[in-house]
Design a protein around this motif. Structure first.
Motif, PDB file in Angstrom:
ATOM      1  N   ARG A  59      12.016  -4.323   3.723  1.00  0.00           N
ATOM      2  CA  ARG A  59      12.293  -4.339   5.159  1.00  0.00           C
ATOM      3  C   ARG A  59      11.091  -3.910   5.974  1.00  0.00           C
ATOM      4  NH1 ARG A  59      17.316  -0.524   5.640  1.00  0.00           N
ATOM      5  NH2 ARG A  59      16.058   0.525   4.072  1.00  0.00           N
ATOM      6  N   THR A  60      10.189  -3.115   5.392  1.00  0.00           N
ATOM      7  CA  THR A  60       9.012  -2.648   6.124  1.00  0.00           C
ATOM      8  C   THR A  60       8.062  -3.793   6.476  1.00  0.00           C
ATOM      9  OG1 THR A  60       7.814  -2.127   4.074  1.00  0.00           O
ATOM     10  CG2 THR A  60       9.121  -0.360   5.058  1.00  0.00           C
ATOM     11  N   ALA A  61       8.236  -4.948   5.841  1.00  0.00           N
ATOM     12  CA  ALA A  61       7.401  -6.107   6.154  1.00  0.00           C
ATOM     13  C   ALA A  61       8.019  -6.965   7.251  1.00  0.00           C
ATOM     14  CB  ALA A  61       7.189  -6.955   4.897  1.00  0.00           C
ATOM     15  N   ASN A 113       0.852  -1.187   0.000  1.00  0.00           N
ATOM     16  CA  ASN A 113       0.000   0.000   0.000  1.00  0.00           C
ATOM     17  C   ASN A 113       0.884   1.231   0.000  1.00  0.00           C
ATOM     18  OD1 ASN A 113       0.929   0.349   2.614  1.00  0.00           O
ATOM     19  ND2 ASN A 113      -0.899  -0.516   3.552  1.00  0.00           N
ATOM     20  N   SER A 114       0.311   2.409   0.230  1.00  0.00           N
ATOM     21  CA  SER A 114       1.081   3.648   0.146  1.00  0.00           C
ATOM     22  C   SER A 114       2.134   3.755   1.232  1.00  0.00           C
ATOM     23  CB  SER A 114       0.131   4.855   0.224  1.00  0.00           C
ATOM     24  OG  SER A 114      -0.582   4.831   1.456  1.00  0.00           O
ATOM     25  N   ILE A 115       1.992   2.971   2.306  1.00  0.00           N
ATOM     26  CA  ILE A 115       2.963   2.994   3.389  1.00  0.00           C
ATOM     27  C   ILE A 115       4.187   2.159   3.034  1.00  0.00           C
ATOM     28  CG2 ILE A 115       3.359   2.395   5.806  1.00  0.00           C
ATOM     29  CD1 ILE A 115       0.405   2.875   6.307  1.00  0.00           C
ATOM     30  N   GLY A 116       3.985   1.066   2.351  1.00  0.00           N
ATOM     31  CA  GLY A 116       5.078   0.163   2.011  1.00  0.00           C
ATOM     32  C   GLY A 116       4.608  -1.267   2.092  1.00  0.00           C
ATOM     33  N   TYR A 117       5.529  -2.181   2.120  1.00  0.00           N
ATOM     34  CA  TYR A 117       5.182  -3.585   2.277  1.00  0.00           C
ATOM     35  C   TYR A 117       4.805  -3.841   3.724  1.00  0.00           C
ATOM     36  CZ  TYR A 117       7.193  -4.216  -2.333  1.00  0.00           C
ATOM     37  OH  TYR A 117       7.447  -4.137  -3.674  1.00  0.00           O
ATOM     38  N   VAL A 118       3.736  -4.592   3.914  1.00  0.00           N
ATOM     39  CA  VAL A 118       3.240  -4.831   5.264  1.00  0.00           C
ATOM     40  C   VAL A 118       3.387  -6.305   5.612  1.00  0.00           C
ATOM     41  CG1 VAL A 118       1.624  -2.910   5.162  1.00  0.00           C
ATOM     42  CG2 VAL A 118       0.873  -5.178   4.446  1.00  0.00           C
TER      43      VAL A 118
END
Length: 198
Positions: free
Chosen positions: A135-137, A4-9
Motif C-alpha cells: 500500500r505504501t506504493a 527500501n527501508s521505508i517500504g515500497y515506493v
C-alpha cells in the motif's frame, strides 16, 4: 517496485496489483456494501468522492455513502439513478460532489462505500495487492484499505485489497504547531482524489 527501508515506493505508471477483480453485488448479496476505509494524518475538507462502477443495466440504482468514524452515521449519501448514470458494459468513473464541503478529523477512520439499492447486480472493481506493505506504493499509503459489510452489520477490512473509489480533498488543515497563527483550512490549488504519501 523498488524497495527500501521505508517500504515500497511509487513507480510512475506501475502499480503493485496481483489482480483486478470485478465484483458483482446487489442489495441481497453478502457483502452488500463495498468500498474503502480511509484516514488522513491531518484534518481535511472533502468536496465529494469518486467511484468506478457499472450498473450493467437501467434500474440498477445504487448509493455512494460516506460514513463517520462510528461506521454507521452517514455524513453524505448520493443516490444514483442507473437510468442516467451508465448502462454500457464497462466501468465508468464519476465525480459525486457533496452539497457542501465536509470536514474530516486527523487520524480518524472514515468509509466511502457503494451500496446497491435493488436486487439486480452492480459491478465494482477491486485491486489485490501482494501484501499490506505494498500500500505504501499507492496514494494514501497504509491509510487506505478495502472495507465491506452485510446487512448493516460489522465491517470487515482487508489490508491487501482496495476498491476503485475515493474522496476528493479540497482543503487541508494546517495546525498552529507548524508555525504562525492557526489557519483552519488551506484550500488546495488543484483538488484531486488522492492525498499523496509524503
Amino acid at each position: 517496485m523498488k524497495y527500501n527501508s521505508i517500504g515500497y515506493v511509487p513507480v510512475l505508471g506501475a502499480y503493485p496489483y496481483t489482480a483486478l477483480t470485478s465484483q458483482n453485488f446487489h442489495q441481497d448479496s453478502s457483502p452488500d456494501e463495498r468500498g474503502n476505509i480511509i484516514r488522513f494524518p491531518f484534518g481535511v475538507q472533502v468536496s465529494g468522492g469518486w467511484i468506478a462502477v457499472n450498473p450493467l443495466a437501467a434500474a440498477r440504482d445504487f448509493s455512494a455513502i460516506l460514513y463517520d468514524a462510528d461506521g454507521s452515521t452517514i455524513l453524505s449519501e448520493t443516490v444514483i439513478d442507473a437510468d442516467t448514470f451508465q448502462t454500457a458494459a464497462a466501468l465508468r468513473s464519476a465525480y459525486l460532489p457533496f452539497s457542501s464541503p465536509i470536514s474530516l478529523n486527523a487520524n480518524t477512520d472514515y468509509r466511502w462505500v457503494i451500496r446497491p439499492n435493488t436486487t439486480l447486480n452492480n459491478t465494482v472493481q477491486d485491486a489485490d495487492l501482494p501484501s499490506a506493505s505494498h500500500r505504501t506504493a499507492l496514494s494514501w499509503g497504509e491509510n487506505c484499505s478495502h472495507t465491506e459489510r452485510t446487512n448493516a452489520g460489522a465491517w470487515t477490512n482487508t489490508t491487501t485489497k482496495r476498491t476503485f473509489c475515493g474522496l476528493v480533498v479540497s482543503a487541508v488543515d494546517i495546525p498552529s504547531s507548524v508555525g504562525g497563527a492557526a489557519a483552519p483550512f488551506i484550500m488546495c490549488r488543484n483538488p484531486g482524489p488522492f492525498c499523496e504519501r509524503s
